[in-house]
Design a protein around this motif. Sequence first.
Motif, PDB file in Angstrom:
ATOM      1  N   ALA A 103       0.835  -1.210   0.000  1.00  0.00           N
ATOM      2  CA  ALA A 103       0.000   0.000   0.000  1.00  0.00           C
ATOM      3  C   ALA A 103       0.870   1.259   0.000  1.00  0.00           C
ATOM      4  N   ALA A 104       1.997   1.189   0.726  1.00  0.00           N
ATOM      5  CA  ALA A 104       2.885   2.362   0.820  1.00  0.00           C
ATOM      6  C   ALA A 104       3.598   2.642  -0.500  1.00  0.00           C
ATOM      7  N   LYS A 105       3.383   1.765  -1.471  1.00  0.00           N
ATOM      8  CA  LYS A 105       4.007   1.966  -2.791  1.00  0.00           C
ATOM      9  C   LYS A 105       3.574   3.293  -3.424  1.00  0.00           C
ATOM     10  N   ILE A 106       2.447   3.834  -2.995  1.00  0.00           N
ATOM     11  CA  ILE A 106       2.019   5.149  -3.515  1.00  0.00           C
ATOM     12  C   ILE A 106       3.057   6.220  -3.193  1.00  0.00           C
ATOM     13  N   GLU A 107       3.938   5.947  -2.224  1.00  0.00           N
ATOM     14  CA  GLU A 107       5.031   6.896  -1.949  1.00  0.00           C
ATOM     15  C   GLU A 107       6.362   6.390  -2.505  1.00  0.00           C
ATOM     16  N   TRP A 108       6.670   5.105  -2.322  1.00  0.00           N
ATOM     17  CA  TRP A 108       8.033   4.662  -2.660  1.00  0.00           C
ATOM     18  C   TRP A 108       8.244   4.361  -4.129  1.00  0.00           C
ATOM     19  N   ASP A 109       7.166   4.448  -4.924  1.00  0.00           N
ATOM     20  CA  ASP A 109       7.335   4.326  -6.379  1.00  0.00           C
ATOM     21  C   ASP A 109       6.431   5.365  -7.060  1.00  0.00           C
ATOM     22  N   LYS A 110       7.028   6.469  -7.459  1.00  0.00           N
ATOM     23  CA  LYS A 110       6.229   7.561  -8.023  1.00  0.00           C
ATOM     24  C   LYS A 110       5.515   7.137  -9.301  1.00  0.00           C
ATOM     25  N   ASN A 111       6.085   6.180 -10.033  1.00  0.00           N
ATOM     26  CA  ASN A 111       5.434   5.726 -11.255  1.00  0.00           C
ATOM     27  C   ASN A 111       4.199   4.875 -10.937  1.00  0.00           C
ATOM     28  N   PHE A 112       4.206   4.217  -9.792  1.00  0.00           N
ATOM     29  CA  PHE A 112       3.037   3.426  -9.384  1.00  0.00           C
ATOM     30  C   PHE A 112       1.832   4.352  -9.221  1.00  0.00           C
ATOM     31  N   LEU A 113       2.048   5.487  -8.538  1.00  0.00           N
ATOM     32  CA  LEU A 113       0.945   6.432  -8.345  1.00  0.00           C
ATOM     33  C   LEU A 113       0.439   6.944  -9.695  1.00  0.00           C
ATOM     34  N   ARG A 114       1.377   7.364 -10.545  1.00  0.00           N
ATOM     35  CA  ARG A 114       0.964   7.921 -11.842  1.00  0.00           C
ATOM     36  C   ARG A 114       0.204   6.880 -12.667  1.00  0.00           C
ATOM     37  N   SER A 115       0.681   5.646 -12.670  1.00  0.00           N
ATOM     38  CA  SER A 115       0.030   4.600 -13.455  1.00  0.00           C
ATOM     39  C   SER A 115      -1.368   4.302 -12.906  1.00  0.00           C
ATOM     40  N   LEU A 116      -1.469   4.350 -11.579  1.00  0.00           N
ATOM     41  CA  LEU A 116      -2.771   4.106 -10.935  1.00  0.00           C
ATOM     42  C   LEU A 116      -3.766   5.203 -11.313  1.00  0.00           C
ATOM     43  N   MET A 117      -3.294   6.460 -11.247  1.00  0.00           N
ATOM     44  CA  MET A 117      -4.187   7.579 -11.584  1.00  0.00           C
ATOM     45  C   MET A 117      -4.617   7.491 -13.047  1.00  0.00           C
ATOM     46  N   SER A 118      -3.695   7.094 -13.887  1.00  0.00           N
ATOM     47  CA  SER A 118      -3.989   7.009 -15.305  1.00  0.00           C
ATOM     48  C   SER A 118      -4.940   5.836 -15.583  1.00  0.00           C
ATOM     49  N   LYS A 119      -4.647   4.666 -14.994  1.00  0.00           N
ATOM     50  CA  LYS A 119      -5.476   3.471 -15.233  1.00  0.00           C
ATOM     51  C   LYS A 119      -6.936   3.702 -14.828  1.00  0.00           C
ATOM     52  N   TYR A 120      -7.117   4.408 -13.685  1.00  0.00           N
ATOM     53  CA  TYR A 120      -8.482   4.613 -13.188  1.00  0.00           C
ATOM     54  C   TYR A 120      -9.039   5.988 -13.542  1.00  0.00           C
ATOM     55  N   SER A 121      -8.405   6.661 -14.500  1.00  0.00           N
ATOM     56  CA  SER A 121      -8.852   7.978 -14.982  1.00  0.00           C
ATOM     57  C   SER A 121      -9.151   8.940 -13.840  1.00  0.00           C
ATOM     58  N   ILE A 122      -8.216   9.012 -12.886  1.00  0.00           N
ATOM     59  CA  ILE A 122      -8.387   9.961 -11.779  1.00  0.00           C
ATOM     60  C   ILE A 122      -7.853  11.306 -12.258  1.00  0.00           C
ATOM     61  N   LYS A 123      -8.751  12.254 -12.402  1.00  0.00           N
ATOM     62  CA  LYS A 123      -8.323  13.564 -12.937  1.00  0.00           C
ATOM     63  C   LYS A 123      -7.361  14.244 -11.970  1.00  0.00           C
ATOM     64  N   GLY A 124      -6.402  15.007 -12.517  1.00  0.00           N
ATOM     65  CA  GLY A 124      -5.521  15.770 -11.635  1.00  0.00           C
ATOM     66  C   GLY A 124      -4.097  15.275 -11.647  1.00  0.00           C
ATOM     67  N   TYR A 125      -3.621  14.791 -12.812  1.00  0.00           N
ATOM     68  CA  TYR A 125      -2.185  14.486 -12.899  1.00  0.00           C
ATOM     69  C   TYR A 125      -1.627  15.113 -14.171  1.00  0.00           C
ATOM     70  N   PRO A 126      -0.351  15.503 -14.130  1.00  0.00           N
ATOM     71  CA  PRO A 126       0.249  16.144 -15.301  1.00  0.00           C
ATOM     72  C   PRO A 126       0.582  15.112 -16.377  1.00  0.00           C
ATOM     73  N   LYS A 127       0.899  15.585 -17.600  1.00  0.00           N
ATOM     74  CA  LYS A 127       1.408  14.672 -18.635  1.00  0.00           C
ATOM     75  C   LYS A 127       2.704  14.068 -18.105  1.00  0.00           C
ATOM     76  N   PHE A 128       2.878  12.775 -18.303  1.00  0.00           N
ATOM     77  CA  PHE A 128       4.089  12.142 -17.764  1.00  0.00           C
ATOM     78  C   PHE A 128       4.500  10.951 -18.617  1.00  0.00           C
ATOM     79  N   LYS A 129       5.731  10.558 -18.491  1.00  0.00           N
ATOM     80  CA  LYS A 129       6.215   9.306 -19.077  1.00  0.00           C
ATOM     81  C   LYS A 129       7.300   8.740 -18.180  1.00  0.00           C
ATOM     82  N   HIS A 130       7.308   7.440 -18.087  1.00  0.00           N
ATOM     83  CA  HIS A 130       8.265   6.754 -17.220  1.00  0.00           C
ATOM     84  C   HIS A 130       9.334   6.107 -18.090  1.00  0.00           C
ATOM     85  N   PHE A 131      10.587   6.201 -17.648  1.00  0.00           N
ATOM     86  CA  PHE A 131      11.685   5.644 -18.442  1.00  0.00           C
ATOM     87  C   PHE A 131      12.592   4.752 -17.590  1.00  0.00           C
ATOM     88  N   PHE A 132      12.978   3.612 -18.201  1.00  0.00           N
ATOM     89  CA  PHE A 132      14.010   2.762 -17.608  1.00  0.00           C
ATOM     90  C   PHE A 132      15.328   2.921 -18.362  1.00  0.00           C
TER      91      PHE A 132
END
Length: 445
Positions: A103-132
């Motif tokens: 559950a704490a992954k919403i803090e320790w992995d910033k991409n997890f939060l962004r992907s979650l917001m995007s997957k569930y169409s939660i409005k209020g996140y900037p344009k983003f892309k994750h890179f390895f």
Amino acid sequence: MRNFLLVANAAREHAIAKAILKTKNVRLFCFANALNPAIKELCLKSGGEYKIGNIEDGVAIAEWAVEKNIDLAFPSPDAVLAAGVVDELEKNKILCAAPTKKAAKIEWDKNFLRSLMSKYSIKGYPKFKHFFSEEQIDDFIDSLGGSVAIKPCGLTGGKGVKVVGFQLKDAAEAKNYAREVLKDKIGGELGVLVEEKLEGEEFSLMAFTDSNTVIGMPMVQDHKRAYEGDLGPNTGGMGSYSHSSFVLPFLKKSDYIQAMEILKKIIEALKKESIEYKGIIYGGFIATKNGVYCIETNSRFGDPEVMNVLAVLKTPLFEILDSIATKTLSRKKISWEKKATVVKYLVPKGYPQKAIDPSPITIDWNKLKEVELFFGSVEEKNGVLYTSKSRAIALLAKAETIEQASQKIENSISSIQGPLWYRKDIGSKELLEKRFQHMKEIRKK
Ligand code: AMP
Ligand code: GLY
């Protein structure tokens, strides 16, 4: 008697310890990584104990918790939650009011939060892309016109994010920094996020949740930049304030409502992913001309923000945390005092670059009538208090207005002597006026 276990020992935990002991018949146990003389005293006075060890060692903490018959545990900081300390405690049937590692992954992995917001169409996140890897990073930065924030995805103690126009001069520096994050594994091996840069006023909104019910706290504004006028390098937070109305004076009630909606939707999205989130959820938000955006989420109380909110919390914290752990938060009525609060940190000379060597601090307790004091990074040897590497002492004041609370701190500051400095401008009339003007310009754009 109820036995309460707190894990960690900064000023945030000093504030939590004090709030917990407002409930009678609670014994406080603290598992700490160093001595915090104030928390230790509270533990011993309540009949509990203070133990020093590795606060990320879940097995050792759980063993101690079982031995001490802990009824309720609150592992507090991000690194402790990311290390899975709650998981170990729960394995040993100890009730916790804090999130598991998943559950704490919403803090320790910033991409997890962004992907979650995007997957569930939660409005209020900037344009983003994750890179390895560095391929296509430049193209994406260029596609955003070079106006970006570069974020290591893992934990960096709040100091890893760099933004063009602040820590980065231009797109070229942003590209270099993104590569550096990958190459030097800043924040671990979770990669790098490139985000559209947002403009507006930042605020923190924290909420209590047992995963079914989410109850918001007053909005707070932290001051991350080291020097007056919001200049200089980022810090853990130099001070913060909250307003008597719950909503900061330069923001709107609708900003509060939008931010709460985002937090609730994140908790719901986690549930849909079969992740139960219990504890404190902290949203770092920014109010922009297009509404409220979520910059980050933390899985814990903010420091210094915790001191602002606990100062006005009327319902006993122990009862709230107990209802989180037992998933009965919906039955709890939480009430707040309608007062403004200000916190200012006194930090050692040289902080945040390199704090001076430990130096003595003296406190004239008789003069500290109008404020509350919390020990952060300090050491005690032979009864003498010393500075350490980080933010040393936090002063908190409560009043009808933010300016009055700030003034109370100013009146008390000379009672603490030592090689320390602080931001005088936090909560001043001039700084608040600047925030008003900034928001006016932002909304006009
Ligand atoms: P974080 O560690 O994610 O809270 O980021 C630290 C600081 O970087 C925030 O308090 C903001 O000031 C800034 N920041 C993060 N993301 C953005 C963004 N997308 N746009 C502008 N500033 C940002
Ligand atoms: N004050 C910012 C934080 O606790 O992350």
